[in-house]
Motif scaffolding. Structure first.
Motif, PDB file in Angstrom:
ATOM      1  N   GLU A  44      38.708  21.340 -78.347  1.00  0.00           N
ATOM      2  CA  GLU A  44      38.857  22.310 -77.264  1.00  0.00           C
ATOM      3  C   GLU A  44      37.566  23.092 -77.011  1.00  0.00           C
ATOM      4  OE1 GLU A  44      40.893  21.998 -79.797  1.00  0.00           O
ATOM      5  OE2 GLU A  44      42.881  21.532 -78.995  1.00  0.00           O
ATOM      6  N   GLY A  45      37.339  23.364 -75.724  1.00  0.00           N
ATOM      7  CA  GLY A  45      36.236  24.221 -75.345  1.00  0.00           C
ATOM      8  C   GLY A  45      34.896  23.529 -75.243  1.00  0.00           C
ATOM      9  N   THR A  46      34.890  22.201 -75.202  1.00  0.00           N
ATOM     10  CA  THR A  46      33.635  21.456 -75.111  1.00  0.00           C
ATOM     11  C   THR A  46      33.362  21.082 -73.665  1.00  0.00           C
ATOM     12  OG1 THR A  46      33.839  20.583 -77.360  1.00  0.00           O
ATOM     13  CG2 THR A  46      32.410  19.383 -75.840  1.00  0.00           C
ATOM     14  N   LEU A  47      32.143  21.358 -73.216  1.00  0.00           N
ATOM     15  CA  LEU A  47      31.703  21.040 -71.863  1.00  0.00           C
ATOM     16  C   LEU A  47      30.371  20.312 -71.935  1.00  0.00           C
ATOM     17  CD1 LEU A  47      31.621  21.310 -68.732  1.00  0.00           C
ATOM     18  CD2 LEU A  47      30.669  23.609 -69.065  1.00  0.00           C
ATOM     19  N   LEU A  48      30.314  19.119 -71.353  1.00  0.00           N
ATOM     20  CA  LEU A  48      29.069  18.368 -71.216  1.00  0.00           C
ATOM     21  C   LEU A  48      28.708  18.310 -69.742  1.00  0.00           C
ATOM     22  CD1 LEU A  48      29.900  17.475 -74.124  1.00  0.00           C
ATOM     23  CD2 LEU A  48      28.877  15.257 -73.599  1.00  0.00           C
ATOM     24  N   GLU A  49      27.548  18.853 -69.405  1.00  0.00           N
ATOM     25  CA  GLU A  49      27.094  18.797 -68.019  1.00  0.00           C
ATOM     26  C   GLU A  49      26.469  17.429 -67.718  1.00  0.00           C
ATOM     27  OE1 GLU A  49      26.399  23.409 -66.765  1.00  0.00           O
ATOM     28  OE2 GLU A  49      24.614  22.188 -67.158  1.00  0.00           O
ATOM     29  N   GLU A  50      25.931  17.299 -66.515  1.00  0.00           N
ATOM     30  CA  GLU A  50      25.427  16.016 -66.022  1.00  0.00           C
ATOM     31  C   GLU A  50      24.472  15.351 -67.015  1.00  0.00           C
ATOM     32  OE1 GLU A  50      26.694  18.161 -62.306  1.00  0.00           O
ATOM     33  OE2 GLU A  50      25.700  18.700 -64.183  1.00  0.00           O
ATOM     34  N   GLU A  51      24.810  14.119 -67.368  1.00  0.00           N
ATOM     35  CA  GLU A  51      23.987  13.242 -68.208  1.00  0.00           C
ATOM     36  C   GLU A  51      23.729  13.781 -69.599  1.00  0.00           C
ATOM     37  OE1 GLU A  51      20.912  10.804 -66.310  1.00  0.00           O
ATOM     38  OE2 GLU A  51      21.305  11.917 -64.458  1.00  0.00           O
ATOM     39  N   ALA A  52      24.452  14.810 -70.025  1.00  0.00           N
ATOM     40  CA  ALA A  52      24.430  15.182 -71.438  1.00  0.00           C
ATOM     41  C   ALA A  52      25.129  14.087 -72.227  1.00  0.00           C
ATOM     42  CB  ALA A  52      25.131  16.519 -71.645  1.00  0.00           C
ATOM     43  N   SER A  53      24.727  13.903 -73.491  1.00  0.00           N
ATOM     44  CA  SER A  53      25.276  12.761 -74.221  1.00  0.00           C
ATOM     45  C   SER A  53      25.227  12.978 -75.724  1.00  0.00           C
ATOM     46  CB  SER A  53      24.492  11.483 -73.872  1.00  0.00           C
ATOM     47  OG  SER A  53      23.161  11.566 -74.341  1.00  0.00           O
ATOM     48  N   THR A  93      31.710  24.098 -77.601  1.00  0.00           N
ATOM     49  CA  THR A  93      30.272  23.857 -77.448  1.00  0.00           C
ATOM     50  C   THR A  93      29.967  23.418 -76.024  1.00  0.00           C
ATOM     51  OG1 THR A  93      29.795  23.416 -79.768  1.00  0.00           O
ATOM     52  CG2 THR A  93      28.405  22.302 -78.151  1.00  0.00           C
ATOM     53  N   VAL A  94      28.876  23.958 -75.465  1.00  0.00           N
ATOM     54  CA  VAL A  94      28.414  23.600 -74.128  1.00  0.00           C
ATOM     55  C   VAL A  94      27.073  22.898 -74.258  1.00  0.00           C
ATOM     56  CG1 VAL A  94      27.697  24.465 -71.877  1.00  0.00           C
ATOM     57  CG2 VAL A  94      29.600  25.575 -73.091  1.00  0.00           C
ATOM     58  N   LEU A  95      26.995  21.671 -73.774  1.00  0.00           N
ATOM     59  CA  LEU A  95      25.733  20.943 -73.675  1.00  0.00           C
ATOM     60  C   LEU A  95      25.352  20.935 -72.202  1.00  0.00           C
ATOM     61  CD1 LEU A  95      26.350  17.842 -75.997  1.00  0.00           C
ATOM     62  CD2 LEU A  95      25.586  20.149 -76.629  1.00  0.00           C
ATOM     63  N   MET A  96      24.293  21.619 -71.856  1.00  0.00           N
ATOM     64  CA  MET A  96      23.877  21.669 -70.461  1.00  0.00           C
ATOM     65  C   MET A  96      23.173  20.373 -70.076  1.00  0.00           C
ATOM     66  SD  MET A  96      23.019  25.763 -70.232  1.00  0.00           S
ATOM     67  CE  MET A  96      22.628  25.721 -68.491  1.00  0.00           C
ATOM     68  N   SER A  97      22.813  20.238 -68.822  1.00  0.00           N
ATOM     69  CA  SER A  97      22.369  18.956 -68.276  1.00  0.00           C
ATOM     70  C   SER A  97      21.284  18.303 -69.123  1.00  0.00           C
ATOM     71  CB  SER A  97      21.843  19.156 -66.854  1.00  0.00           C
ATOM     72  OG  SER A  97      22.861  19.628 -66.010  1.00  0.00           O
ATOM     73  N   PHE A  98      21.479  17.015 -69.392  1.00  0.00           N
ATOM     74  CA  PHE A  98      20.534  16.123 -70.054  1.00  0.00           C
ATOM     75  C   PHE A  98      20.434  16.320 -71.567  1.00  0.00           C
ATOM     76  CE2 PHE A  98      18.560  16.986 -65.773  1.00  0.00           C
ATOM     77  CZ  PHE A  98      18.988  15.808 -65.184  1.00  0.00           C
ATOM     78  N   VAL A  99      21.048  17.352 -72.136  1.00  0.00           N
ATOM     79  CA  VAL A  99      20.964  17.577 -73.579  1.00  0.00           C
ATOM     80  C   VAL A  99      21.521  16.365 -74.322  1.00  0.00           C
ATOM     81  CG1 VAL A  99      21.873  18.957 -75.490  1.00  0.00           C
ATOM     82  CG2 VAL A  99      21.014  20.081 -73.427  1.00  0.00           C
ATOM     83  N   THR A 100      20.837  15.981 -75.396  1.00  0.00           N
ATOM     84  CA  THR A 100      21.203  14.786 -76.136  1.00  0.00           C
ATOM     85  C   THR A 100      21.384  15.118 -77.616  1.00  0.00           C
ATOM     86  OG1 THR A 100      19.991  13.343 -74.625  1.00  0.00           O
ATOM     87  CG2 THR A 100      20.436  12.471 -76.808  1.00  0.00           C
TER      88      THR A 100
END
Length: 372
Positions: A105-114, A124-131
């Motif tokens: 719960e509470g996990t967000l991956l933005e565009e092309e995060a992986s 956890t939030v991974l903003m765009s492109f974070v790997t």
């Protein structure tokens, strides 16, 4: 659900253009809304979908490398879950969870995060492109930095974010860590961050943009912008008690700041991202995905507030969430989100950064009396 009803629901998906690779090895719980599984999505053998909130966007792939269970989660357009378990989470366009992921719960991956294989995420939030590399446990973090798929913040394999401290009656999780931050990170102009593998970090910690931490260490203190950090292991042999003193004031300030970043990110989604999406049938999956991200951030803000109250040993009054007017002009004709961000002028970026930083600061100031 009877086998005949299950077969009929799978046929409905196939008839509207969903690629159900092997219906014999695909399961839909009876609370899954078929209107939220969009044409051109691919459900590979071993896919299990459950939950009324679950959404699978156009060209999304579920179970591309093995069995995958998706519960109450939103998998956006062209996003992918290779295999594993995903619940209460949101993946935006082209985000990817690698094989054997365990995403809570509470996990967000933005565009092309992986992520690569065997990664555990929660709140956890991974903003765009974070790997993220392989064999990682990263809970209670917001990670940003970088400018593109080839210039991105990366966390090396074998990293653990330690999000629990033993002090007090039952310990606490008021330990969320911030890599970069929202007011600068959303504009995709900041230097990437690199966290070396086979390492750990004791939350709550702050890592500045453009910094590099070496492999094989445990990071116990903040890293400023554009620094390289290598910490030696401490040797400690001293009396111990679970009631040991804590730096309460510092911990409170860090938690309020982290909540402020979540509020700023939610404001960015509400005022800019969602508002730019056309109100038409083609854009429906995108609107629903962003709605889910906004709701997820509501939950993350509430989680951090509860954890702060537990740390202080008292229930807190309702959190105050000030709203700051957004100075940026909307332009729904400027293409996908990433393209729009990259085409913002220096003046627009400076104005947007001030707005988002003012939002962070307002949250901190408004809630200090509640936790003082």
């Amino acid at each position: 659900m009877t086998p005949s009803l299950q077969d009929a629901r799978l046929r409905q998906l196939s008839d509207k253009g969903v690629n159900v690779v092997d219906p014999r090895q695909t399961f839909l719980d009876d609370d899954v809304d078929l209107d939220r599984v969009f044409p051109e999505a691919i459900l590979f053998p071993g896919t299990r979908l459950a939950g009324r909130k679950t959404l699978v966007g156009p060209r999304a792939k579920i179970g591309s490398e093995g069995p995958a269970t998706v519960i109450e989660s939103v998998i956006g357009e062209s996003a992918e879950i290779a295999s594993g378990y995903v619940t209460g989470s949101v993946l935006l366009t082209k985000a990817r969870i690698g094989a054997n992921g365990h995403v809570r719960e509470g996990t967000l991956l933005e565009e092309e995060a992986s992520t690569a294989h065997a990664v555990g995420l929660k709140q956890t939030v991974l903003m765009s492109f974070v790997t993220l590399g392989s064999l990682i446990n990263c809970c209670d973090c917001l990670v940003s930095g970088g400018r593109s798929r080839s210039n991105h913040t990366e966390v090396g394999s074998g990293f653990i974010h330690f999000n629990f401290t033993p002090w007090g009656e039952s310990g606490d999780k008021a330990t969320a860590s911030l890599f970069g931050g929202v007011p600068d990170g959303v504009f995709l102009r900041e230097e990437r961050i690199f966290i070396g593998g086979s390492s750990g970090m004791v939350g709550p910690t702050r890592i500045g943009f453009g910094s590099f931490t070496t492999a094989g260490q445990v990071i116990r203190s903040d890293v400023a912008t554009k620094r390289i950090r290598s910490e030696s292991q401490r040797e400690v042999d001293a009396p111990w008690g679970f009631a040991a003193p804590r730096k309460a004031a510092d911990r409170v300030e860090r938690n309020l700041e982290y909540i402020g970043h979540l509020v700023a990110l939610q404001a960015w989604y509400r005022r800019m991202r969602k508002a730019r999406v056309p109100d038409d049938d083609v854009s429906l999956p995108q609107r629903l995905t962003l709605d889910a991200a906004i709701a997820l951030l509501d939950g993350n803000i509430a989680e951090r507030w509860v954890r702060l109250g537990q740390f202080l040993g008292q229930p807190l009054p309702p959190i105050k969430l000030p709203a700051i007017d957004c100075p940026l002009q909307l332009n729904s004709d400027s293409g996908p989100h990433i393209s729009w961000v990259k085409n913002l002028s220096p003046e627009e970026i400076a104005s947007g950064r001030r707005w988002l930083q003012d939002t962070v600061d307002a949250v901190v100031i408004a809630n200090r009396p509640s936790v003082g």
